[in-house]
Design a protein around this motif. Structure first.
Motif, PDB file in Angstrom:
ATOM      1  N   PHE A 135       0.632  -1.203   0.046  1.00  0.00           N
ATOM      2  CA  PHE A 135       0.023  -0.042  -0.082  1.00  0.00           C
ATOM      3  C   PHE A 135       0.800   1.393  -0.034  1.00  0.00           C
ATOM      4  N   THR A 136       2.101   1.095   0.580  1.00  0.00           N
ATOM      5  CA  THR A 136       2.923   2.333   0.665  1.00  0.00           C
ATOM      6  C   THR A 136       3.443   2.637  -0.763  1.00  0.00           C
TER       7      THR A 136
ATOM      8  N   GLY B 157       0.970   4.075  -2.932  1.00  0.00           N
ATOM      9  CA  GLY B 157       0.757   5.450  -2.596  1.00  0.00           C
ATOM     10  C   GLY B 157       1.659   6.449  -3.212  1.00  0.00           C
TER      11      GLY B 157
ATOM     12  N   PHE C  50      -3.858   7.169   0.116  1.00  0.00           N
ATOM     13  CA  PHE C  50      -3.716   5.820   0.118  1.00  0.00           C
ATOM     14  C   PHE C  50      -2.536   5.372   1.284  1.00  0.00           C
TER      15      PHE C  50
ATOM     16  N   PRO D 139      -4.108   4.324   6.717  1.00  0.00           N
ATOM     17  CA  PRO D 139      -5.266   3.354   6.810  1.00  0.00           C
ATOM     18  C   PRO D 139      -6.581   4.109   6.900  1.00  0.00           C
TER      19      PRO D 139
ATOM     20  N   ARG E 293      -7.356   5.366   3.271  1.00  0.00           N
ATOM     21  CA  ARG E 293      -6.980   4.599   2.367  1.00  0.00           C
ATOM     22  C   ARG E 293      -8.091   4.257   1.421  1.00  0.00           C
TER      23      ARG E 293
ATOM     24  N   ASN F 126      -5.395  -2.025  -5.878  1.00  0.00           N
ATOM     25  CA  ASN F 126      -6.737  -1.089  -5.724  1.00  0.00           C
ATOM     26  C   ASN F 126      -7.926  -1.898  -5.420  1.00  0.00           C
TER      27      ASN F 126
ATOM     28  N   VAL G 179      -8.215  -3.140  -1.976  1.00  0.00           N
ATOM     29  CA  VAL G 179      -8.684  -2.304  -0.719  1.00  0.00           C
ATOM     30  C   VAL G 179     -10.214  -2.111  -1.212  1.00  0.00           C
TER      31      VAL G 179
END
Length: 123
Positions: free
Chosen positions: A9-10, A13, A65, A68, A71, A107, A110
Motif C-alpha cells: 500500500f505504501t 501510494g 492511500f 489506513p 486509504r 486497488n 482495498v
C-alpha cells in the motif's frame, strides 16, 4: 501479512504521488514512443486542464492511500484513473499491462476489503 500489506500500500501510494508530481514538474524522462501513442499524448496535452486534473487526483489519492484511515477514499478516488490506465495500456502499450494490472489488483483489494463501507454509500 500486515507488513506485506503495508509495503504494497505504501508503494502504491508513493507511485501515484510520484506520477502526480511528474504531471506538474516533468522530471521523469519520457521514453521513445510509437507515433500513435505520441498522437494520444498530444491530444491529452491539447486539453489544458486534463493533465493537471489527473495529476492532482493522483497526488491526492496517493497521499490518502498511505494512511489506513483514508486509504478507502484514496482507492475510490484513484479507481477511475486506474481504469483509464488499464484501457490505455490494453490499447496502446500492452507491455505495460502487467505492472498496471498489479496496481489495479491492489486497488481492487482495498475496495474489496471495504465493501461493507462502500455498500453503505448506496444504502
Amino acid at each position: 501479512m500486515k507488513i506485506a500489506k503495508l509495503i504494497l500500500f505504501t508503494l502504491f501510494g508513493l507511485m501515484f504521488i510520484n506520477a502526480g508530481l511528474d504531471k506538474f514538474l516533468h522530471y521523469m524522462p519520457v521514453p521513445e514512443l510509437e507515433p500513435e501513442v505520441m498522437k494520444v499524448g498530444e491530444a491529452f496535452g491539447s486539453i489544458l486542464w486534463l493533465l493537471p486534473l489527473v495529476g492532482a487526483v493522483e497526488l491526492i489519492a496517493g497521499l490518502l492511500f498511505l494512511f489506513p484511515k483514508t486509504r478507502l477514499l484514496g482507492a475510490l478516488l484513484i479507481f477511475p484513473v486506474m481504469v483509464g490506465i488499464m484501457l490505455h495500456n490494453a490499447v496502446y502499450m500492452p507491455e505495460g499491462l502487467v505492472i498496471a494490472g498489479v496496481f489495479f489488483l491492489i486497488n481492487l483489494w482495498v475496495l474489496y476489503e471495504n465493501k461493507e463501507k462502500i455498500n453503505g454509500l448506496f444504502a
